[in-house]
Design a protein around this motif. Structure first.
Motif, short mmCIF file in Angstrom:
data_model
loop_
_atom_site.label_atom_id
_atom_site.label_comp_id
_atom_site.label_asym_id
_atom_site.label_seq_id
_atom_site.Cartn_x
_atom_site.Cartn_y
_atom_site.Cartn_z
N ILE A 289 36.42 49.68 30.38
CA ILE A 289 37.30 48.58 29.99
C ILE A 289 36.98 47.36 30.84
N LEU A 290 36.73 46.24 30.18
CA LEU A 290 36.42 44.98 30.86
C LEU A 290 37.70 44.18 31.10
N LEU A 357 33.27 49.95 36.30
CA LEU A 357 33.50 48.51 36.44
C LEU A 357 33.46 48.13 37.91
N LEU A 358 32.92 46.95 38.18
CA LEU A 358 32.90 46.41 39.55
C LEU A 358 33.89 45.25 39.65
N PRO A 359 34.48 45.08 40.83
CA PRO A 359 35.51 44.05 40.96
C PRO A 359 34.98 42.66 41.23
N GLY A 386 33.63 41.62 37.26
CA GLY A 386 33.81 42.34 36.02
C GLY A 386 32.52 42.83 35.41
N SER A 387 31.50 43.09 36.22
CA SER A 387 30.26 43.65 35.70
C SER A 387 30.34 45.17 35.73
N VAL A 388 29.36 45.82 35.10
CA VAL A 388 29.35 47.27 34.98
C VAL A 388 28.17 47.83 35.75
N TYR A 482 44.02 50.29 32.07
CA TYR A 482 44.15 48.82 32.03
C TYR A 482 45.57 48.50 31.62
N LEU A 483 46.24 47.67 32.43
CA LEU A 483 47.59 47.25 32.10
C LEU A 483 47.72 45.75 32.32
N GLN A 484 48.19 45.06 31.30
CA GLN A 484 48.46 43.62 31.42
C GLN A 484 49.89 43.42 31.89
#
Length: 552
Positions: A289-290, A357-359, A386-388, A482-484
Motif C-alpha cells: 500500500i502506497l 514500503l519505505l518511509p 514512499g518508495s518500495v 493503512y488508515l486515514q
C-alpha cells in the motif's frame, strides 16, 4: 561492504533508515561469530549493512510488530547444520534502533508452546500478536498444527477445526484483525471468522476461482481504511492457482497462474465478489500500500507455484517459471490496474522474494554495479519517500548461481509521485497517537510542496495517513495496514495550510497498537514518513471520545 555479499530469501521490515533482513540458515559468504550470517541490518542511507547473529533456524518463519514497538519473529525449522539450533519454537525479538546497538534476542523463556513452520502472525487490539497454524517439525505425529496461540502468551494453544478442514494448502493462513475485533482467516478454499474471546468459528463461503494461500501464493491486502468508507474492512486477493491436487508435477509447474481478483467485506455482508482482472496471471506477487492509497503489485511468476524441489521438468529447482518483471498499480477507487508510466525490472523475483514500503528517501545505491536507466521507476534518487524496497529470490535448496539463482541484489521502485516536491510539515507532527481524544494541528509550509495549488485548493486535497508496513515474507506482509485519520484543513494568510487531525478512532481493532509511519499527503503526493507510536503499549488500550474537528 557491498550488498552483493549480503542475504537472500529476505523478510524485510523497516525502521526509519534501517531495514532488518532475516534469511534462512545457508552458506552465505558473510560471516559472524564463526558461522555464515543469516540476518542483517541494512542501512538505506549508505548502502551498508551490519551482520546480526541469530542462532536458531529461521527458515519460513512468521513475524509482525508488537504494541511496545518491538518486532517479533517466530518459528522456523529444526536444526539443519552445524551452525544453528532448532528454531521451530523460537520467539525472536528486536527493538529497532538507529545506532547499530540493537540485537535479536532469543530467550528460551519466550518460546512458543508448540513447533510452528509456516505460521501466520497478526497484531491484535491489545498490542499482542496472534500466531496461527503452521507445521510441526518431524517426527511429530501429525505434520499439521491446527492451533493458535498468542505472544505474550495467554496459555496453551487453542484448537482450530478450520485448519484441519483446509488441508493440504493451509500453510501461512491469510489472517487479518477486523474492526469488529474478530479475526478473518482464509486457507485453501475455506474462509472463516474467528472470535478469539469465545473461540467460535464462523464459516463463510469458499473463496471462488483460485486457491490463494501458500503454495498458490496470491497477492493479498486489506484495503485502506478511510473516513469515506466508514473504516470498514475489505480484503482483496489477486492471482493464485485454480488447483486441487498439490503434488508437484510438470503440469502444475507449467500451469498458468490465475488472473482473477476477488474481494470480501467480512464485517459487512461477508460475501465474495469479483473485482478487477490482472494484466496477466501471477503467483507470489506482493501487494504494497502506497501513501497515496493506491496499491503496488510486484514480484512473482506467471506459471507454477511457490516452492522448490527436483525434477527434469524444472528450471533449476523452481516450482515456478516465467517471472513477471513489470509491476502494476491498483486503484481502489476505480477498481482498476494500470501500468501507465511504469517500467520493468530485469531481475526475476521468484520464491522467497519480498517487498516493503519505505518511509523516507536518502538515496539507495544500486547493488547492480551499473547505473540503471534514469527513466525507469527502478533506479536511484535522493530525498524521496514512499518508495518500495524489493529484495531476495531463491527457489533453491541452498546458495546457487544457476537459473533463478540466489539473489543478493536489491531494488527500489519509485511510484509516480517520486519526483514531485514533497509537502513540508513545519510544526505539529506528533510522536504518539492515541485512540480518540484531542485533535492536533499540523502546519504545512507554503510553496512547491503544495503541488502548485493555491493554498485554499491544496487544503481541500490534503489528508493524513498512517501505515504499518508489515512483516514481508512469502508474498505476504503480515500486519500491513493503512488508515486515514479524519481531518479538516484551512489556508493561512502566509500561504501555508493548517490541518486539524483527529487521533486514531477510539477502536484499537482498526489499527493495532505499535509503530507506524505518518504521512501528510497533498494532492496524492506524500511527505517524508514520520515514525509514530500508536496506543499505550501491550495491554488494555485507553480509548476516549474524539474531539470535534473545526469546520474548514
Amino acid at each position: 561492504m557491498a550488498i552483493t555479499n549480503s542475504f537472500a530469501a529476505v523478510d524485510p521490515f523497516c525502521h526509519k533508515q534501517k531495514v532488518y533482513i532475516v534469511d534462512r540458515v545457508e552458506s552465505n559468504p558473510i560471516q559472524i561469530a564463526n558461522h555464515p550470517a543469516w540476518a542483517a541490518e541494512y542501512s538505506l542511507s549508505n548502502n551498508q549493512f551490519r551482520a546480526m547473529d541469530i542462532r536458531t533456524d529461521t527458515f519460513c518463519a512468521g513475524g509482525s510488530s508488537l504494541g511496545d514497538g518491538r518486532w517479533v519473529h517466530v518459528g522456523g525449522t529444526g536444526k539443519v547444520s552445524k551452525w544453528d539450533e532448532d528454531g521451530s519454537q523460537s520467539v525472536r525479538l528486536i527493538s529497532p534502533c538507529d545506532d547499530a546497538s540493537c540485537q535479536w534476542i532469543e530467550d528460551p523463556k519466550n518460546a512458543m508452546s508448540t513447533t510452528r513452520w509456516y505460521p501466520s502472525v497478526e497484531p491484535m487490539d491489545d498490542g499482542s500478536v496472534i500466531i496461527i497454524g503452521g507445521l510441526h517439525r518431524a517426527p511429530a505425529p501429525s505434520v499439521n498444527n491446527p492451533t493458535y496461540e498468542f505472544f505474550p502468551s495467554r496459555g496453551l494453544p487453542v484448537q482450530l477445526q478450520f485448519l484441519k478442514d483446509t488441508l493440504p494448502a493451509n500453510m501461512y493462513p491469510l489472517t487479518w484483525l477486523l474492526p469488529s475485533g474478530r479475526v478473518f482467516v482464509q486457507a485453501n478454499w475455506g474462509t472463516m471468522i474467528l472470535d478469539v474471546k469465545s473461540g467460535k468459528e464462523t464459516r463463510l463461503d469458499n473463496v471462488p476461482n483460485a486457491v490463494r494461500t501458500y503454495p498458490a501464493s496470491a497477492a493479498t491486502v486489506l484495503l485502506p481504511l478511510t473516513p469515506d468508507n466508514g473504516y470498514s474492512a475489505t480484503i482483496l486477493m489477486c492471482g493464485g492457482q485454480n488447483n486441487n491436487v498439490w503434488v508437484q508435477s510438470k503440469s502444475l509447474v507449467n500451469k498458468a497462474a490465475s488472473n482473477d481478483c476477488v474481494r470480501i467485506s467480512p464485517d459487512g455482508d461477508a460475501k465474495w465478489k469479483g473485482d478487477a482482472t490482472l494484466p496477466e496471471g501471477r503467483v507470489m506477487g506482493s501487494f504494497i500500500i502506497l501513501p497515496d492509497g493506491n496499491i503496488w503489485l510486484g514480484n512473482g511468476a506467471k506459471t507454477g507455484t511457490s516452492g522448490y524441489g527436483s525434477g527434469s521438468y524444472l528450471i533449476g529447482q523452481s516450482y515456478a517459471r516465467d517471472p513477471v518483471l513489470a509491476p502494476v498499480v491498483y486503484d481502489p477507487s476505480t477498481r482498476t490496474f494500470s501500468r501507465a508510466g511504469l517500467g520493468s525490472s530485469t531481475i526475476a523475483r521468484m520464491y522467497h522474494s519480498s517487498a516493503t514500503l519505505l518511509p523516507d528517501g536518502k538515496s539507495l545505491f544500486s547493488a547492480l554495479r551499473i547505473v540503471p536507466n534514469a527513466d525507469s521507476p527502478f533506479h536511484n534518487n535522493a530525498y524521496l519517500s514512499g518508495s518500495v524496497f524489493i529484495a531476495g529470490s531463491n527457489p533453491n535448496g541452498g546458495v546457487t548461481d544457476t537459473t533463478f539463482a540466489t539473489e543478493y541484489r536489491t531494488e527500489k521502485f519509485y511510484p509516480w509521485y517520486y519526483s514531485n516536491p514533497r509537502p513540508q510539515p513545519i510544526s505539529g507532527l506528533p510522536d504518539r497517537l492515541g485512540y480518540g481524544g484531542n485533535y492536533f494541528d499540523v502546519r504545512v509550509a507554503r510553496g512547491a510542496g503544495l503541488q502548485g495549488l493555491a493554498p485554499v485548493v491544496a487544503a481541500g486535497k490534503t489528508k493524513v495517513v498512517i501505515i504499518r508496513t508489515g512483516f514481508s515474507t512469502h508474498a505476504m506482509n503480515m500486519g500491513q495496514r493503512y488508515l486515514q485519520l479524519d481531518s479538516t484543513a484551512n489556508a493561512n494568510a502566509d500561504g501555508s495550510i493548517t490541518i486539524h487531525v483527529s487521533q486514531v478512532p477510539p477502536n484499537p481493532a482498526l489499527f493495532a497498537p505499535g509503530t507506524a509511519f505518518l504521512y501528510v499527503v497533498v494532492n496524492g503526493v506524500p511527505s517524508i514518513g514520520k515514525r509514530v507510536i500508536v496506543g499505550n503499549g501491550i495491554g488494555k488500550q485507553v480509548a476516549k471520545a474524539p474531539q470535534r474537528l473545526p469546520r474548514p
